[in-house]
Design an enzyme around this catalytic site. Structure first.
Site, PDB file in Angstrom:
ATOM      1  N   ASP A 152       0.839  -1.161  -0.021  1.00  0.00           N
ATOM      2  CA  ASP A 152      -0.123   0.073  -0.119  1.00  0.00           C
ATOM      3  C   ASP A 152       0.995   1.133   0.009  1.00  0.00           C
ATOM      4  O   ASP A 152       0.769   2.114   0.765  1.00  0.00           O
ATOM      5  CB  ASP A 152      -0.995  -0.017   1.157  1.00  0.00           C
ATOM      6  CG  ASP A 152      -2.288  -0.949   1.079  1.00  0.00           C
ATOM      7  OD1 ASP A 152      -2.033  -1.726   0.153  1.00  0.00           O
ATOM      8  OD2 ASP A 152      -2.953  -1.071   1.930  1.00  0.00           O
ATOM      9  N   ASP A 173      -0.815  -4.232  -3.979  1.00  0.00           N
ATOM     10  CA  ASP A 173      -1.859  -3.266  -3.967  1.00  0.00           C
ATOM     11  C   ASP A 173      -1.234  -1.801  -3.826  1.00  0.00           C
ATOM     12  O   ASP A 173      -1.923  -0.907  -3.149  1.00  0.00           O
ATOM     13  CB  ASP A 173      -3.009  -3.448  -3.059  1.00  0.00           C
ATOM     14  CG  ASP A 173      -3.616  -4.994  -3.141  1.00  0.00           C
ATOM     15  OD1 ASP A 173      -3.719  -5.400  -4.238  1.00  0.00           O
ATOM     16  OD2 ASP A 173      -4.230  -5.172  -2.065  1.00  0.00           O
ATOM     17  N   ARG A 193      10.588 -10.047  -4.066  1.00  0.00           N
ATOM     18  CA  ARG A 193      10.114 -10.770  -2.850  1.00  0.00           C
ATOM     19  C   ARG A 193      10.506 -12.019  -2.510  1.00  0.00           C
ATOM     20  O   ARG A 193      10.061 -12.924  -3.042  1.00  0.00           O
ATOM     21  CB  ARG A 193       8.614 -10.636  -2.745  1.00  0.00           C
ATOM     22  CG  ARG A 193       7.973  -9.205  -2.532  1.00  0.00           C
ATOM     23  CD  ARG A 193       6.461  -9.379  -2.335  1.00  0.00           C
ATOM     24  NE  ARG A 193       5.852 -10.077  -1.301  1.00  0.00           N
ATOM     25  CZ  ARG A 193       4.605 -10.342  -0.981  1.00  0.00           C
ATOM     26  NH1 ARG A 193       3.778 -10.095  -1.589  1.00  0.00           N
ATOM     27  NH2 ARG A 193       4.525 -11.334   0.118  1.00  0.00           N
ATOM     28  N   ARG A 240      -6.538  -5.474  -9.403  1.00  0.00           N
ATOM     29  CA  ARG A 240      -7.518  -6.245  -9.006  1.00  0.00           C
ATOM     30  C   ARG A 240      -8.529  -5.406  -8.219  1.00  0.00           C
ATOM     31  O   ARG A 240      -8.174  -4.169  -7.762  1.00  0.00           O
ATOM     32  CB  ARG A 240      -6.926  -7.336  -7.961  1.00  0.00           C
ATOM     33  CG  ARG A 240      -6.449  -6.764  -6.832  1.00  0.00           C
ATOM     34  CD  ARG A 240      -6.000  -8.033  -5.704  1.00  0.00           C
ATOM     35  NE  ARG A 240      -5.369  -7.551  -4.584  1.00  0.00           N
ATOM     36  CZ  ARG A 240      -5.050  -8.589  -3.501  1.00  0.00           C
ATOM     37  NH1 ARG A 240      -5.463  -9.857  -3.844  1.00  0.00           N
ATOM     38  NH2 ARG A 240      -4.447  -7.904  -2.608  1.00  0.00           N
TER      39      ARG A 240
END
Length: 348
Positions: A152, A173, A193, A240
């Site tokens: 975020d 996101d 990651r 998404r």
């Protein structure tokens, strides 16, 4: 900018009016005058709230003027409260007709360290916002910013904002919210990651929750979607559909009116992008329900795949490609929206 009243922030006490950015903001009188806060190079470890209209934060150099803090959704505050995602920001803008430029804004919450520990011991809600364009913000111009987090990174939930030649780094996101934002010539960088295994998605670039009655959500024009070293092919979704859990008169459930809009137009993309994905929420009964890309407003036009040398190798096969006429209409809608509050012409 020359006509704005300047205030200087410097970590060297005798070189400016303040040593803290928040102190400089708080010193401004409650009137309609424009102020420019010039921030000298340095690492400013503070969490900022800009809630006064007509303020312009200007760093001296993007790579040398750094605002950073560490905060996450579940982090217990001194008063015992939990900030949630909205309160997990390093810099929050809750004002109108403001600008930020030539700055690095980071949230230093150590996402990777948290992911490396056993799951039962991890912090579960790792949302950690670098920049928040908040519910009360509108007409916010952002140029030459470097925004960095993992989960975020950029929360856009207010009115209109514009991002030009910014770098936005994240994983989950990392550009999300219900606000309207136009991005031109920005670099959107997907992060590596090492905690991801078994061919799972590494992350999702956008998660718009645009209200169904709002024409535009996130529009990316002439941007580059890049990746950090080690990010594999087909590991990131373009976006998404986020339906935030909302309190209604008949219950607490995923907002059915959040029909997110997101468009990528004339963009260059590395091979980590695989398309669009679904997202879950809770229905009125508290059960899990799924929201799908084809029920959202996701759009693409004239995007290209690039190699490691950032050379075009092919045109991207687009899932939700705009017809030419609708593409031209979309550009005109963007132009009309921006020209209503920004005072320069655009070349799309």
């Amino acid at each position: 900018m020359d006509s704005y009243q300047p205030i200087v922030v410097s970590q060297e006490p005798h070189n400016g009016d303040f040593t803290s950015i928040q102190q400089a903001i708080d010193s401004l009188p409650d009137n309609a005058q424009h102020y420019q806060i010039i921030i000298h190079p340095g690492v400013y470890r503070e969490r900022i709230v800009l809630a006064r209209d007509n303020v312009h934060l200007t760093g001296c150099e993007q790579s040398e003027t750094i605002i950073t803090a560490s905060c996450y959704n579940q982090q217990i505050q001194p008063d015992g409260s939990i900030p949630g995602t909205y309160g997990s920001r390093t810099v929050g803008v809750e004002a109108k007709h403001c600008s930020l430029s030539h700055l690095t804004i980071k949230n230093e919450f150590n996402f990777l360290e948290n992911q490396a520990i056993p799951e039962r011991l991890r912090i579960q809600h790792t949302q950690s916002v670098a920049l928040l364009i908040g519910n009360n913000a509108d007409c916010v111009e952002c140029k030459h910013l470097h925004l960095e987090s993992y989960h975020d990174t950029l929360f856009i939930n207010g009115g209109k904002s514009y991002f030009h030649q910014c770098q936005i780094l994240g994983s989950i996101d990392f550009i999300f919210g219900a606000g309207q934002a136009v991005f031109t010539q920005c670099d959107v960088v997907a992060r590596n990651r090492p905690d991801i295994k078994h061919a799972q998605p590494y992350g999702y670039i956008t998660a718009p929750s645009t209200n169904a009655n709002q024409l535009l959500g996130f529009v990316f024009l002439q941007c580059r979607l890049l990746k950090e070293a080690g990010v594999p092919e087909s590991s990131y979704a373009l976006g998404r559909p986020w339906h935030p859990t909302t309190e209604f008169s008949d219950g607490h459930y995923a907002d059915p009116s959040a029909i997110g809009h997101c468009a990528f137009v004339d963009c260059l993309m590395s091979d980590h992008v695989y398309g669009w994905d679904k997202m879950s929420g809770k229905d009125k009964n508290g059960d899990q329900t799924w929201f799908y890309p084809h029920d959202s407003r996701f759009e693409e036009f004239n995007n290209f795949i690039i190699n490691q040398q950032q050379q075009i190798v092919r045109k991207r096969a687009m899932t939700y490609s705009l017809p030419t006429k609708q593409y031209q209409q979309r550009l005109q809608q963007v132009q009309n929206s921006l020209s209503s509050w920004l005072h320069f012409s655009f070349q799309f």
